[in-house]
Structures are given as C-alpha cells and as structure tokens.
Design an enzyme around this catalytic site. Structure first.
Site, short mmCIF file in Angstrom:
data_model
loop_
_atom_site.label_atom_id
_atom_site.label_comp_id
_atom_site.label_asym_id
_atom_site.label_seq_id
_atom_site.Cartn_x
_atom_site.Cartn_y
_atom_site.Cartn_z
N HIS A 63 0.88 -1.17 0.00
CA HIS A 63 0.00 0.00 0.00
C HIS A 63 0.92 1.22 0.00
O HIS A 63 2.02 1.17 0.56
CB HIS A 63 -0.84 0.08 1.27
CG HIS A 63 -1.78 -1.07 1.50
ND1 HIS A 63 -1.42 -2.19 2.19
CD2 HIS A 63 -3.08 -1.24 1.15
CE1 HIS A 63 -2.45 -3.02 2.25
NE2 HIS A 63 -3.47 -2.46 1.62
N ASP A 102 2.27 1.89 3.40
CA ASP A 102 3.21 0.92 4.00
C ASP A 102 4.63 1.45 3.86
O ASP A 102 5.51 1.11 4.64
CB ASP A 102 3.15 -0.44 3.28
CG ASP A 102 1.78 -1.09 3.38
OD1 ASP A 102 1.02 -0.76 4.29
OD2 ASP A 102 1.48 -1.93 2.50
N MET A 143 2.72 -5.61 -7.80
CA MET A 143 1.40 -5.04 -7.49
C MET A 143 1.54 -3.92 -6.45
O MET A 143 2.36 -4.00 -5.55
CB MET A 143 0.49 -6.15 -6.94
CG MET A 143 -0.91 -5.71 -6.56
SD MET A 143 -1.08 -5.01 -4.90
CE MET A 143 -1.49 -6.46 -3.93
N GLU A 157 -11.06 -6.21 -5.18
CA GLU A 157 -11.12 -7.24 -4.13
C GLU A 157 -12.40 -7.11 -3.32
O GLU A 157 -12.68 -6.06 -2.76
CB GLU A 157 -9.89 -7.08 -3.24
CG GLU A 157 -9.83 -8.04 -2.07
CD GLU A 157 -8.55 -7.87 -1.27
OE1 GLU A 157 -7.56 -7.32 -1.81
OE2 GLU A 157 -8.55 -8.25 -0.09
N LYS A 172 -15.10 -8.22 -0.23
CA LYS A 172 -15.15 -8.72 1.15
C LYS A 172 -16.56 -8.44 1.67
O LYS A 172 -17.11 -7.38 1.39
CB LYS A 172 -14.10 -8.00 2.01
CG LYS A 172 -13.95 -8.56 3.42
CD LYS A 172 -12.79 -7.91 4.17
CE LYS A 172 -12.69 -8.48 5.56
NZ LYS A 172 -11.62 -7.84 6.36
N GLU A 206 -9.80 -13.23 -2.37
CA GLU A 206 -9.03 -13.62 -1.17
C GLU A 206 -9.71 -14.80 -0.50
O GLU A 206 -10.92 -14.77 -0.26
CB GLU A 206 -8.92 -12.43 -0.20
CG GLU A 206 -8.27 -12.85 1.13
CD GLU A 206 -7.93 -11.70 2.04
OE1 GLU A 206 -7.58 -10.61 1.53
OE2 GLU A 206 -8.00 -11.88 3.28
N HIS A 243 -11.79 -13.87 2.55
CA HIS A 243 -12.98 -13.08 2.27
C HIS A 243 -14.12 -13.92 1.69
O HIS A 243 -15.29 -13.61 1.91
CB HIS A 243 -12.65 -11.92 1.33
CG HIS A 243 -11.68 -10.95 1.91
ND1 HIS A 243 -11.24 -9.84 1.23
CD2 HIS A 243 -11.06 -10.91 3.12
CE1 HIS A 243 -10.39 -9.16 1.99
NE2 HIS A 243 -10.25 -9.80 3.14
N ASP A 246 -5.20 -13.27 -3.49
CA ASP A 246 -4.76 -13.14 -2.10
C ASP A 246 -4.91 -14.50 -1.43
O ASP A 246 -6.01 -14.95 -1.11
CB ASP A 246 -5.62 -12.10 -1.35
CG ASP A 246 -5.12 -10.68 -1.56
OD1 ASP A 246 -4.13 -10.49 -2.30
OD2 ASP A 246 -5.73 -9.76 -0.99
N ASP A 273 -11.98 -11.79 10.00
CA ASP A 273 -10.98 -11.98 8.94
C ASP A 273 -9.65 -12.39 9.58
O ASP A 273 -8.94 -11.57 10.15
CB ASP A 273 -10.84 -10.65 8.19
CG ASP A 273 -9.93 -10.75 6.99
OD1 ASP A 273 -9.58 -11.87 6.59
OD2 ASP A 273 -9.59 -9.69 6.44
N ASP A 290 -6.85 -14.04 8.19
CA ASP A 290 -5.59 -13.90 7.42
C ASP A 290 -4.51 -14.86 7.90
O ASP A 290 -3.37 -14.47 8.14
CB ASP A 290 -5.07 -12.45 7.52
CG ASP A 290 -5.95 -11.46 6.76
OD1 ASP A 290 -6.68 -11.88 5.85
OD2 ASP A 290 -5.89 -10.26 7.08
N ASP A 294 -1.62 -12.79 1.31
CA ASP A 294 -2.15 -11.68 2.11
C ASP A 294 -2.54 -12.27 3.46
O ASP A 294 -3.69 -12.59 3.70
CB ASP A 294 -3.35 -11.04 1.42
CG ASP A 294 -3.89 -9.86 2.21
OD1 ASP A 294 -3.26 -9.48 3.22
OD2 ASP A 294 -4.95 -9.33 1.84
MN LIG Z 1 -8.14 -10.78 4.87
#
Ligand SMILES: [Mn+2]
Length: 396
Positions: free
Chosen positions: A58, A61, A92, A185, A187, A221, A224, A249, A259, A261, A295
C-alpha cells in the site's frame, strides 16, 4: 540435497508478500502490537532470503500519510535500492483508502463528494508510486466502502459513485499511457457492517458495468470468500473462466469468523488443495500466470523469527500442494473415474452447444430414460478419498 519444497525464484517460483503481511506487528482491536515494526528495506532483505520473488505494498506501507514530497522521494529511493540489492520485484501496488479517519464513511462511496475526490486523488498518487516501482497490477480493496446502517445512503448511490471513481481512474491511467490492470477485491464485512460488492461474483458483474471493463478484473481472497462460508475455488474458477483473475490473495480462514488472514494452508487444507490444483492447471485447464501472493500475517504470539517461519510456511505449503495436486491428476485411477463420468459415446454434448434447427431436431430425437440415467453411480466417494489420500501423503 536441497529441499524440493523450499521456494526459490530461480526454480520459477513467483511468490509475493505485501509489506503489510510480514510487516504486521500483531496489533488487533483488543491490544497493541506485540513485535517491533520491521522497516520496509529489512522486509525486502528478509523476503529475498526466504525465497520470495516479489513484494507488494500500500502507498502508506512505505510512505507515511503525512510525509513531505522530499521524505517520500527519499523513502522510495531507499526502497528501490533494497529491491535492486536483493533482486526483488514489485508486481502489485495498492492504495490505503481505509485507515485515515477521512475514510470513516467510505472512500469512493462516501456520501461526501469532497471525500470521494480526496480518495481519487490519493489513489492517483498510489498508482504513480506503483508505476515508479514497476508494478503492472493495481489492487483496490474497498475496506470502508459500505455502511453500518442502510439509512446512511441508498446502496444504488454508493455503487454509482464507486463506478464513477473507478471510471475516472481508468480514464486517467489510459491518458497517462500506462499499461496497468486494476484488480478489485471483494469482502462481505469488516471493518464495515456490510461492505458493498460482498463477493467476487458481485465484483465480476460490477466490472462489466464499468467504462473500461477490459482493464479491470478481480483479486479474490481465500479469507474473504470463506468468512461467509462460500467456496474460494468456485470464486476463482468463475474469475478464471471469465479471464478476470488479475491477482490473488492467498491465506487461510475458518468459516464464520472475523478476517483471520492465517498462514496459507493452515485451515481448510482440502480447499487449499483444490485451489492450488486449479491455479496450477494440473487438471487440464490453463494455469493462472500471475504472482502467487500471500495476504496473511503471523499469529500475534510470534516474534520476528516467527514471522519468517510464517512466510516460509505459506510458500512451502503451496509448493507441497502443487506436488500433491499433480500426483492426484496423474493418478490412473483418478483419470479412469473422471473419464468414465465425462464420456459421451453417443455425441450428445455438442447438441447443446448452440441453438439451431438441426440441434433442436437432434435433441427431440434423443431416447432418454431418466430412470436408467438415475441408476448410474459416479464414484465420487472413491474419487474424493483418492484426493484425501494424496493430500495426506498415503499415495504418490
Ligand atoms: Mn483478509
């Protein structure tokens, strides 16, 4: 002898991680971070050492929200140097349109037009950063694009504004002459009560309503799709069938929870097996040719060493599943069951592949006995057991 499941770009592995994944310091809504923040340049070094091919980010980041242009350029320069030193690429980039309080009511779908304008301008800067780093794919995760109460706005207005902003950005990218693809994406919820375009299927339809649908695809993802109990394999299959799987993802998730992850493959191993089988094309259809992006983040219990255990685990599990999927599809018993089920000795299938007078006549002439057809077994119990035995390492 080298371990065949250790990842290496030299052997063709194309694994990528976000800066926000291995860089996740373990904070959650109930407590602060549990490990130190790793600077982006150190993440690049760590990922290269772990056998990754690339790193994604991002905007924020790498460049803090309130950084000056001079600070920004310095951070980008240092990061580019680290990429060059360690041979990593940035395939990406994405824009954080969810953390700052300005986006508390959405970014592209915010009721306030000034917020939507701010979001588009921030996305343009995020895309510029991505282009500068060599990215060819731009992901949009609309984390705040939703509501807690539908009293806030009619979702048709929200979707209309969403479309306007994406159309604006596609137009701007084309005007710049950049060959970029957008991957949207989905969710269902979290952080909003309900997020617009809740699944990859919702997103695939929405893309067809955009001004430049050819520029836009999806970034499904695992977590998600699994949060509401849906099949990631089917989401990815529909995206691939439509030529719209622009990014992915990979992580793991238990159905019905927040979520999570989690490390790829660490939950729903069977789902991961069939997902990898589909992405790698061992079953016959074309493979996915984009980066295998994770991700996910390490458990909050981990120190920095644990973070690198986590990263290695994602990549190793993927590679082990590639081998298991290939063995499953090469298994003569698997092939025999599939061939038997898909056999069409009377050439009936082509009759349905296009409406015309001769196919209509042929359809009407078929002798079809439903009672007899209903007696044919499919041997899916055996087929699934074969999948499980390959997965569990009992067959090779
Ligand atoms: Mn996630």
């Amino acid at each position: 002898m080298p371990d065949p499941f250790d990842p290496s770009p030299d052997s063709g592995d194309r694994f990528t991680f976000g800066l926000w994944t291995v860089g996740n310091p373990g904070a959650d809504p109930f407590g602060p971070r549990t490990r130190p923040r790793i600077p982006p340049t150190e993440i690049v070094a760590g990922l290269a050492k772990a056998g990754a091919w690339g790193v994604n980010l991002h905007d924020n980041d790498l460049v803090p929200f309130d950084a000056s242009p001079t600070e920004r350029d310095l951070l980008v320069k240092e990061f580019q140097q680290a990429l060059a030193d360690h041979g990593l690429v940035v395939p990406m980039a994405t824009t954080n349109l969810f953390s700052h309080p300005v986006f508390r009511d959405g970014a592209f779908t915010a009721s306030d037009a000034a917020v939507r304008a701010f979001a588009v301008r921030k996305a343009m800067k995020g895309i510029e950063l991505g282009v500068e780093l060599g990215a060819s794919t731009v992901v949009f995760w609309g984390g705040r694009e939703g509501v807690e109460t539908d009293a806030a706005r009619d979702c048709r207005d929200g979707l209309g504004w969403y479309r306007e902003c994406l159309d604006f950005l596609c137009g701007w990218v084309k005007d710049q002459g950049w060959d970029l693809k957008f991957a949207l994406e989905a969710k269902p919820n979290e952080p909003r009560g309900d997020i617009y375009l809740a699944t990859t299927g919702h997103m695939l339809h929405f893309i067809e309503t955009l001004e430049h649908p050819e520029m836009c695809g999806v970034n499904p993802e695992v977590a998600h799709e699994n949060m509401p109990g849906l099949s990631m394999v089917h989401a990815v299959g529909q995206a691939m069938e439509a030529g719209k799987l622009f990014h992915i993802d990979l992580n793991a998730q238990r159905i019905g929870r927040y979520d999570q992850d989690l490390r790829f493959g660490s939950e729903d191993l069977k789902g991961a097996f069939f997902l990898v089988r589909m992405l790698e094309g061992t079953c016959g259809h074309p493979a996915y040719d984009g980066p295998r992006h994770f991700d996910a983040h390490a458990y909050r219990t981990e120190d920095v060493d644990g973070v690198w255990d986590f990263a290695a685990g994602c990549m190793r599990s993927y590679k082990i599943l590639v081998a298991r999927a290939a063995a499953f599809d090469a298994d003569p018993e698997v092939q025999e069951i599939l061939e038997h089920n898909h056999a069409d000795p009377d050439g009936i299938g082509p009759i349905l592949a296009g409406f015309n007078a001769s196919n209509l006549a042929a359809l009407e002439e078929l002798v079809l006995d439903p009672d007899s057809l209903a007696t044919r077994g499919h041997r899916y119990e055996r087929l699934d057991q074969l999948a499980m035995e390959h997965l569990m390492g009992a067959r090779s």
